[in-house]
Motif scaffolding. Structure first.
Motif, PDB file in Angstrom:
ATOM      1  N   GLY A  23      44.279   3.016  -2.094  1.00  0.00           N
ATOM      2  CA  GLY A  23      44.728   2.638  -3.429  1.00  0.00           C
ATOM      3  C   GLY A  23      44.834   1.140  -3.623  1.00  0.00           C
ATOM      4  N   TRP A  24      45.190   0.406  -2.574  1.00  0.00           N
ATOM      5  CA  TRP A  24      45.324  -1.049  -2.670  1.00  0.00           C
ATOM      6  C   TRP A  24      43.967  -1.692  -2.949  1.00  0.00           C
ATOM      7  CZ3 TRP A  24      50.213  -1.876  -3.181  1.00  0.00           C
ATOM      8  CH2 TRP A  24      51.135  -1.093  -2.476  1.00  0.00           C
ATOM      9  N   ILE A  25      42.937  -1.216  -2.251  1.00  0.00           N
ATOM     10  CA  ILE A  25      41.594  -1.764  -2.466  1.00  0.00           C
ATOM     11  C   ILE A  25      41.112  -1.463  -3.874  1.00  0.00           C
ATOM     12  CG2 ILE A  25      39.153  -1.326  -1.900  1.00  0.00           C
ATOM     13  CD1 ILE A  25      40.347  -3.330  -0.087  1.00  0.00           C
ATOM     14  N   ARG A  26      41.394  -0.254  -4.344  1.00  0.00           N
ATOM     15  CA  ARG A  26      40.937   0.107  -5.689  1.00  0.00           C
ATOM     16  C   ARG A  26      41.650  -0.719  -6.753  1.00  0.00           C
ATOM     17  NH1 ARG A  26      41.945   5.249  -3.642  1.00  0.00           N
ATOM     18  NH2 ARG A  26      43.120   5.983  -5.452  1.00  0.00           N
ATOM     19  N   LEU A  27      42.953  -0.945  -6.579  1.00  0.00           N
ATOM     20  CA  LEU A  27      43.686  -1.795  -7.519  1.00  0.00           C
ATOM     21  C   LEU A  27      43.156  -3.223  -7.477  1.00  0.00           C
ATOM     22  CD1 LEU A  27      47.356  -0.540  -7.013  1.00  0.00           C
ATOM     23  CD2 LEU A  27      45.986  -0.372  -9.100  1.00  0.00           C
ATOM     24  N   PHE A  28      42.882  -3.724  -6.271  1.00  0.00           N
ATOM     25  CA  PHE A  28      42.320  -5.067  -6.138  1.00  0.00           C
ATOM     26  C   PHE A  28      40.992  -5.154  -6.879  1.00  0.00           C
ATOM     27  CE2 PHE A  28      38.812  -7.128  -3.915  1.00  0.00           C
ATOM     28  CZ  PHE A  28      39.151  -8.463  -4.106  1.00  0.00           C
ATOM     29  N   HIS A  29      40.116  -4.191  -6.635  1.00  0.00           N
ATOM     30  CA  HIS A  29      38.773  -4.239  -7.194  1.00  0.00           C
ATOM     31  C   HIS A  29      38.790  -4.266  -8.711  1.00  0.00           C
ATOM     32  CE1 HIS A  29      34.952  -2.522  -8.647  1.00  0.00           C
ATOM     33  NE2 HIS A  29      34.416  -3.156  -7.633  1.00  0.00           N
ATOM     34  N   TRP A  30      39.508  -3.323  -9.323  1.00  0.00           N
ATOM     35  CA  TRP A  30      39.493  -3.254 -10.781  1.00  0.00           C
ATOM     36  C   TRP A  30      40.324  -4.367 -11.405  1.00  0.00           C
ATOM     37  CZ3 TRP A  30      35.464  -0.917 -12.154  1.00  0.00           C
ATOM     38  CH2 TRP A  30      34.998   0.192 -11.448  1.00  0.00           C
ATOM     39  N   GLY A  31      41.363  -4.816 -10.716  1.00  0.00           N
ATOM     40  CA  GLY A  31      42.095  -5.986 -11.195  1.00  0.00           C
ATOM     41  C   GLY A  31      41.221  -7.225 -11.183  1.00  0.00           C
ATOM     42  N   LEU A  32      40.408  -7.361 -10.125  1.00  0.00           N
ATOM     43  CA  LEU A  32      39.497  -8.504 -10.036  1.00  0.00           C
ATOM     44  C   LEU A  32      38.443  -8.442 -11.133  1.00  0.00           C
ATOM     45  CD1 LEU A  32      38.839 -11.009  -8.285  1.00  0.00           C
ATOM     46  CD2 LEU A  32      37.220  -9.562  -7.037  1.00  0.00           C
ATOM     47  N   VAL A  33      37.910  -7.253 -11.385  1.00  0.00           N
ATOM     48  CA  VAL A  33      36.933  -7.096 -12.467  1.00  0.00           C
ATOM     49  C   VAL A  33      37.518  -7.580 -13.790  1.00  0.00           C
ATOM     50  CG1 VAL A  33      35.677  -5.403 -13.864  1.00  0.00           C
ATOM     51  CG2 VAL A  33      35.634  -5.223 -11.378  1.00  0.00           C
ATOM     52  N   ALA A  34      38.742  -7.154 -14.095  1.00  0.00           N
ATOM     53  CA  ALA A  34      39.375  -7.540 -15.356  1.00  0.00           C
ATOM     54  C   ALA A  34      39.615  -9.045 -15.412  1.00  0.00           C
ATOM     55  CB  ALA A  34      40.693  -6.782 -15.523  1.00  0.00           C
ATOM     56  N   ALA A  35      40.144  -9.625 -14.333  1.00  0.00           N
ATOM     57  CA  ALA A  35      40.457 -11.051 -14.329  1.00  0.00           C
ATOM     58  C   ALA A  35      39.192 -11.900 -14.437  1.00  0.00           C
ATOM     59  CB  ALA A  35      41.231 -11.405 -13.058  1.00  0.00           C
TER      60      ALA A  35
ATOM     61  N   GLN B 296      44.973 -19.212 -16.260  1.00  0.00           N
ATOM     62  CA  GLN B 296      45.877 -18.145 -15.828  1.00  0.00           C
ATOM     63  C   GLN B 296      45.111 -16.984 -15.198  1.00  0.00           C
ATOM     64  OE1 GLN B 296      47.823 -17.564 -19.568  1.00  0.00           O
ATOM     65  NE2 GLN B 296      49.257 -19.266 -19.268  1.00  0.00           N
ATOM     66  N   ALA B 297      43.942 -16.663 -15.779  1.00  0.00           N
ATOM     67  CA  ALA B 297      43.103 -15.640 -15.156  1.00  0.00           C
ATOM     68  C   ALA B 297      42.675 -16.086 -13.770  1.00  0.00           C
ATOM     69  CB  ALA B 297      41.876 -15.364 -16.026  1.00  0.00           C
ATOM     70  N   GLY B 298      42.399 -17.389 -13.623  1.00  0.00           N
ATOM     71  CA  GLY B 298      42.047 -17.932 -12.318  1.00  0.00           C
ATOM     72  C   GLY B 298      43.181 -17.811 -11.317  1.00  0.00           C
ATOM     73  N   TYR B 299      44.421 -18.012 -11.764  1.00  0.00           N
ATOM     74  CA  TYR B 299      45.570 -17.854 -10.865  1.00  0.00           C
ATOM     75  C   TYR B 299      45.663 -16.411 -10.369  1.00  0.00           C
ATOM     76  CZ  TYR B 299      46.995 -22.190 -13.253  1.00  0.00           C
ATOM     77  OH  TYR B 299      47.038 -23.444 -13.794  1.00  0.00           O
ATOM     78  N   VAL B 300      45.418 -15.471 -11.295  1.00  0.00           N
ATOM     79  CA  VAL B 300      45.451 -14.053 -10.913  1.00  0.00           C
ATOM     80  C   VAL B 300      44.338 -13.759  -9.907  1.00  0.00           C
ATOM     81  CG1 VAL B 300      45.182 -11.684 -11.744  1.00  0.00           C
ATOM     82  CG2 VAL B 300      46.536 -13.331 -13.067  1.00  0.00           C
ATOM     83  N   VAL B 301      43.160 -14.331 -10.142  1.00  0.00           N
ATOM     84  CA  VAL B 301      42.050 -14.148  -9.198  1.00  0.00           C
ATOM     85  C   VAL B 301      42.444 -14.666  -7.821  1.00  0.00           C
ATOM     86  CG1 VAL B 301      39.715 -14.927  -8.612  1.00  0.00           C
ATOM     87  CG2 VAL B 301      40.223 -14.151 -10.926  1.00  0.00           C
TER      88      VAL B 301
ATOM     89  N   GLY C 149      45.443 -14.900  -6.548  1.00  0.00           N
ATOM     90  CA  GLY C 149      46.389 -13.959  -5.962  1.00  0.00           C
ATOM     91  C   GLY C 149      45.702 -12.718  -5.425  1.00  0.00           C
ATOM     92  N   LEU C 150      44.767 -12.191  -6.187  1.00  0.00           N
ATOM     93  CA  LEU C 150      44.025 -11.010  -5.743  1.00  0.00           C
ATOM     94  C   LEU C 150      43.217 -11.315  -4.487  1.00  0.00           C
ATOM     95  CD1 LEU C 150      42.828  -9.727  -9.227  1.00  0.00           C
ATOM     96  CD2 LEU C 150      44.373  -8.508  -7.679  1.00  0.00           C
ATOM     97  N   LEU C 151      42.621 -12.499  -4.453  1.00  0.00           N
ATOM     98  CA  LEU C 151      41.819 -12.869  -3.289  1.00  0.00           C
ATOM     99  C   LEU C 151      42.695 -13.098  -2.053  1.00  0.00           C
ATOM    100  CD1 LEU C 151      39.260 -15.247  -5.007  1.00  0.00           C
ATOM    101  CD2 LEU C 151      38.764 -13.027  -3.969  1.00  0.00           C
TER     102      LEU C 151
END
Length: 229
Positions: A12-24, A48-53, A55-57
């Protein structure tokens, strides 16, 4: 022939990362192409989208070292000889089945992570020379900042190419009977026989959960620091 082997590949963590990254990333690209609605200051939303990216990375780099078995980099990064052999089998439309990323896909993931990491981090040193200055703007001097701006723009083009190759790879594997998008939605892949990289998880769910929480806290701390810097 009916599917015989079902493997939970993407946690689930990988899936959340993946789709969160797609959105950001989509928001980040969109805000470089617009100058108005729906955002009052697109450059700030871009940052701000870059900051989220970032964090995801941060989470993904940590999870690639400490996470579940199929999320680990060492599971899907193969030496050149195996990568070439897989490429030849793919051209013959006879590729071996992999639970995690296949050899080509694994290196593509690594290239995208490295490119995204450079893009997000280099953006921390830039300014639009009008309204916005990133948190680390000016820290490395004007000369380095100017070179980073150029590289930031060039790497943006490289990212578009890598994303295009990624999408093309998804289409190819779908035509070969491997629905990778569905697997990233539900986490499970189905095989007619065990994939060549099939392996069992050796960490307990409790340990993985604690590691995930720790990685999330670190990633969230980075995002919050950048957001309110």
């Amino acid at each position: 022939m009916r599917d015989k082997v079902a493997i939970e590949v993407w946690d689930g963590w990988i899936r959340l990362f993946h789709w969160g990254l797609v959105a950001a990333v989509l928001i980040s690209f969109y805000t470089t192409k617009t100058s108005g609605a729906p955002f009052l200051f697109p450059v700030e939303v871009h940052a701000q989208a870059g900051y989220v990216v970032i964090g995801l990375l941060v989470f993904r780099w940590l999870w690639g070292a400490l996470g579940s078995v199929y999320a680990r980099f060492r599971t899907f990064l193969y030496p050149p000889a195996k990568t070439v052999a897989y490429s030849k089998s793919l051209l013959k439309r006879q590729p071996s089945a992999y639970a995690s990323h296949n050899p080509l896909g694994g290196w593509m993931v690594m290239l995208m992570l490295l490119s995204l990491s450079f893009q997000a981090v280099s953006g921390l040193f830039l300014s639009d020379d009008i309204f916005f200055q990133a948190p680390l703007y000016g820290l490395l001097g004007d000369g380095v900042g100017s070179r980073l701006r150029t590289l930031h723009q060039l790497n943006s083009d490289l990212l578009i190419v890598l994303i295009g190759l990624h999408l093309a790879g998804l289409i190819v594997h779908r035509l070969l009977g491997e629905p990778l998008v569905a697997a990233m939605l539900v986490g499970t892949k189905r095989f007619r026989q065990p994939p060549v990289d099939a392996r069992k998880e050796w960490l307990s769910s409790t340990i993985l959960r604690l590691r995930a929480i720790g990685a999330l806290l670190i990633a969230a701390g980075v995002v919050l620091w950048l957001w309110f810097y």
